[in-house]
Each structure stands twice: as structure tokens, then as C-alpha cells.
Design an enzyme around this catalytic site. Sequence first.
Site, PDB file in Angstrom:
ATOM      1  CG  ASP A 193      18.547  19.354  38.382  1.00  0.00           C
ATOM      2  OD1 ASP A 193      19.597  19.452  37.735  1.00  0.00           O
ATOM      3  OD2 ASP A 193      18.186  18.309  38.951  1.00  0.00           O
ATOM      4  CE  LYS A 211      27.970  19.831  39.925  1.00  0.00           C
ATOM      5  NZ  LYS A 211      27.332  18.535  40.310  1.00  0.00           N
ATOM      6  CG  MET A 225      14.799  19.396  29.483  1.00  0.00           C
ATOM      7  SD  MET A 225      15.566  18.113  30.503  1.00  0.00           S
ATOM      8  CE  MET A 225      15.686  18.974  32.064  1.00  0.00           C
ATOM      9  CG  ASP A 261      21.449  19.478  42.938  1.00  0.00           C
ATOM     10  OD1 ASP A 261      21.772  18.344  42.512  1.00  0.00           O
ATOM     11  OD2 ASP A 261      21.839  20.549  42.430  1.00  0.00           O
TER      12      ASP A 261
HETATM   13  C1  DIG Z   1      22.618  18.016  36.974  1.00  0.00           C
HETATM   14  O1  DIG Z   1      22.448  19.335  37.403  1.00  0.00           O
HETATM   15  C2  DIG Z   1      22.006  17.812  35.640  1.00  0.00           C
HETATM   16  C3  DIG Z   1      21.326  16.481  35.567  1.00  0.00           C
HETATM   17  O2  DIG Z   1      20.472  16.402  36.665  1.00  0.00           O
HETATM   18  C4  DIG Z   1      20.546  16.600  34.308  1.00  0.00           C
HETATM   19  O3  DIG Z   1      21.264  16.009  33.286  1.00  0.00           O
HETATM   20  C5  DIG Z   1      20.431  18.081  34.033  1.00  0.00           C
HETATM   21  C6  DIG Z   1      19.023  18.417  33.647  1.00  0.00           C
HETATM   22  O4  DIG Z   1      18.459  19.371  34.420  1.00  0.00           O
HETATM   23  N1  DIG Z   1      20.945  18.710  35.255  1.00  0.00           N
HETATM   24 MN    MN Z   2      23.172  20.492  40.542  1.00  0.00          MN
HETATM   25 MN    MN Z   3      20.856  20.578  36.591  1.00  0.00          MN
END
Ligand code: DIG
Ligand code: MN
Ligand code: MN
Length: 394
Positions: free
Chosen positions: A294, A186, A91, A260
Site C-alpha cells: 500500500d 492509523k 482484497m 507510503d
Molecule cells: C490507507 O492506508 C488505506 C487505504 O489505502 C485503503 O483503504 C487501505 C487498504 O489497504 N489502506
Molecule cells: Mn498509509
Molecule cells: Mn493502508
Amino acid sequence: MSASPFDPTPQDRFSFGLWTVGNPGRDPFGSEVRPRLSPVHIVKKLAECGAYGVNLHDNDLVPMGSSARERDAIVAEFRRALSDHGMCVPMATTNLFSHPIFKDGAFSSNDPRVRAFALQKTMAAIDLGVELGARVYVFWGGREGVEADACRDPRTAILRMREALDFLCGYVESQGYDLVFALEAKPNEPRGDIYLPTTGHMLHFISTLKHQARVGVNPEVAHENMAGLSFVHAVAQAMEADKLFHIDLNAQKIGRYDQDLRFGSEDLKQAFLLVRLLEGTLGGKRYDGPLHFDSHAYRSEDEEGVWDFARGSMRTYKILKAKAQAFDADPEVRGLIRERRDAALDPLLSGACTPQRIAALKALQLDPDAIAQAGLAYEKLDQLMMEHLMGVRA
Ligand code: DIG
Ligand code: MN
Ligand code: MN
């Protein structure tokens, strides 16, 4: 060290972003606590940990402002490292959130110069991702939002994001790239409110795009939890719609900023139910895409702690996968969740709405009070699941 059934292998399809294990530990209240790791070093160490892939934003690898020659040299060195260590790039994505130009969004910005720059940057980043072998391209609109909601009609923001994605799908088609898009939702942070805040919003938004087949979702555990929603149900809806193109695994405490955290380190029950769904142990299709963490190590950690974080993420996933297999093979569990069948009713509960079916359903003699008496033994079922999780039942 002796081999364990929970040691990750490339066949497990575990991946990490350069920005995850490369996170130097800076936060809004403190500076970096760890030295920055080079992309080549990260590739080597992730391979040693058992990961199969590494993901990146464009600027995780190629700093903004690099010349074409500098870019090509960086990419060549990175590709050598990938080849040397047997790693792939499942990715790629664009950083449309760090540079101040994106302070009020990228695709949704009120400034057409910003929107043009975001498209230009994303096309270059797509080219980079494809050159590295990526098949999935993620869009996380971290700055696509507001604090002062009067700044634009929210419908205009949605229109602008649709125009950007329709154009970029067109770009991918014009280049003949074998690439799909995965939209990541998000609800907030870094913006006060982010447009298209949950996976459900994204699934509807995809239905309004010109190139719907090329676009799916990349749900993240922490983000749906921040919205107070069930991540398992968000993923289930995406899978049911054949739109789970990628997934961001981590952990999150309810009611906090985006933490995270290491996968499974907070809500183990939901992590178990997620792995059960993804691995298909309860029946139905399983997810066979990359399993991307992530997330990042605690700020308390040194570099060795970062690799503890990476190993722990993958190990927890494999342990939960084994527990889900045992749970769904448990005869007592299977007896409790076996679907109730009724030869007389089943034909009336699916299929076309025919006059016969309407008449038969209207004529049915059902006693709601008698039916309501039935106990469902969900206490026993959930206790069995907890005992599998707690390791006292295998
Ligand atoms: C944040 O959760 C976002 C960035 O870290 C990135 O653009 C995307 C890819 O996993 N998640
Ligand atoms: Mn996140
Ligand atoms: Mn992410």
C-alpha cells in the site's frame, strides 16, 4: 534479461491496490504529475511486473453515481482483464473518505443519514469485491476521527463503529459470502485524531464484536511507525492472536506524515525483521496471506518510474527473505539465540498454577547478583545481523 532469484512470481502472493500504482502524484501542495492509468492497463502492467493480485476500493473501479448498467460493463471489462493476465483480486475495500459526505466520519458520524449511507455504500462495495473474488475485506476508517473533540463522546464513536461492523458481518453471513474483515489502524491524517489508532487498539476492539472470528487486522508499516511503535511487534501480536488477515507493506520516516514509500526504502533493519517474522525463518508459524504494497512512487516519477517502484517493492521483499533465511541458518547466529534450557526450572515456568508449583517456586534458591553477571552477547548477535544485511556475510 536473465532470470534472477529475486524476480517475483505469482506464488509470492504480491499485490498492489489500483490506487497505489495508479496514484497520479497529486499532493496537498501540487497537482497531478502523471496521467491517470486505467484499471485494465494497471492489471496488464502489474502482471508483467510479476504481481499476483490487484486490490481496489469500490470507486477505484466504479465511479460514484454510475448506473447499474455502467457498473456492470466496467466490472465485465475488468474481469476480462484479470482473466487475460492471470491476475486475482485478493482484497477489496470501500472508499469512505473521499466524498464530502464523509467529512466528519462515516460509521462514527453524528448524522444518521451519513451512517446509513456508509452502510449502504459498503454493502454494495462488498458485493463488488465478492463478485471479483476477494476473500479479505479491509476497513480503514480514515475519516473516523476528530479535530474538535467536543463534537461527540468518543465512546459513542466506538459504539457506532461496533454497530456498523456487527451489522456488516451479519450482512456477509446473510449473503453466504466467504469473506473475512481486516481492520486497518492509523493514528491520524486525514483527521486530527483517528479513533482506534493502532493495531493494538483494533485487536481489543475486535474482542468486543459479535462476530469476532470473522474479523482480524490489516496493519500498515507507515501507520504504526507514525505512532512511534514497532511494526514488527504489532504484527507479531496479530500473528500470535491468529488475527493477521492482511498486511499493508510500505516504508516511513519517523515523525513524518503518512509517506507510503516503497517497501524497505527507509528502515531496512525493521523491514528485514518483519520479513523474517512473516516468512517464519526464526521458527514458528509463517504468514501465508497476500503481501500487499500500500504505497506509491515518488511524485518525481513518470509511468516508467511507477513500474520501477512496483518491481523494487517486490524485489526488496524477496532479497530480504533470502537474507533472513541465511541469517537464521547461520550456525553462529543459532548458537547465540538458542533458548537457554534448565531441566530443573523449565517445569516451574509453564503449566497450571498448582500448589506444588507455587511451593517449588517459593522454595527456589536463586542468587540475583550472580545471575545478573551473565553477558548476553547481543552486540555480537546484532552485528551478525547487520553484516548479513550489509552483504558481507551470507
Ligand atoms: C490507507 O492506508 C488505506 C487505504 O489505502 C485503503 O483503504 C487501505 C487498504 O489497504 N489502506
Ligand atoms: Mn498509509
Ligand atoms: Mn493502508
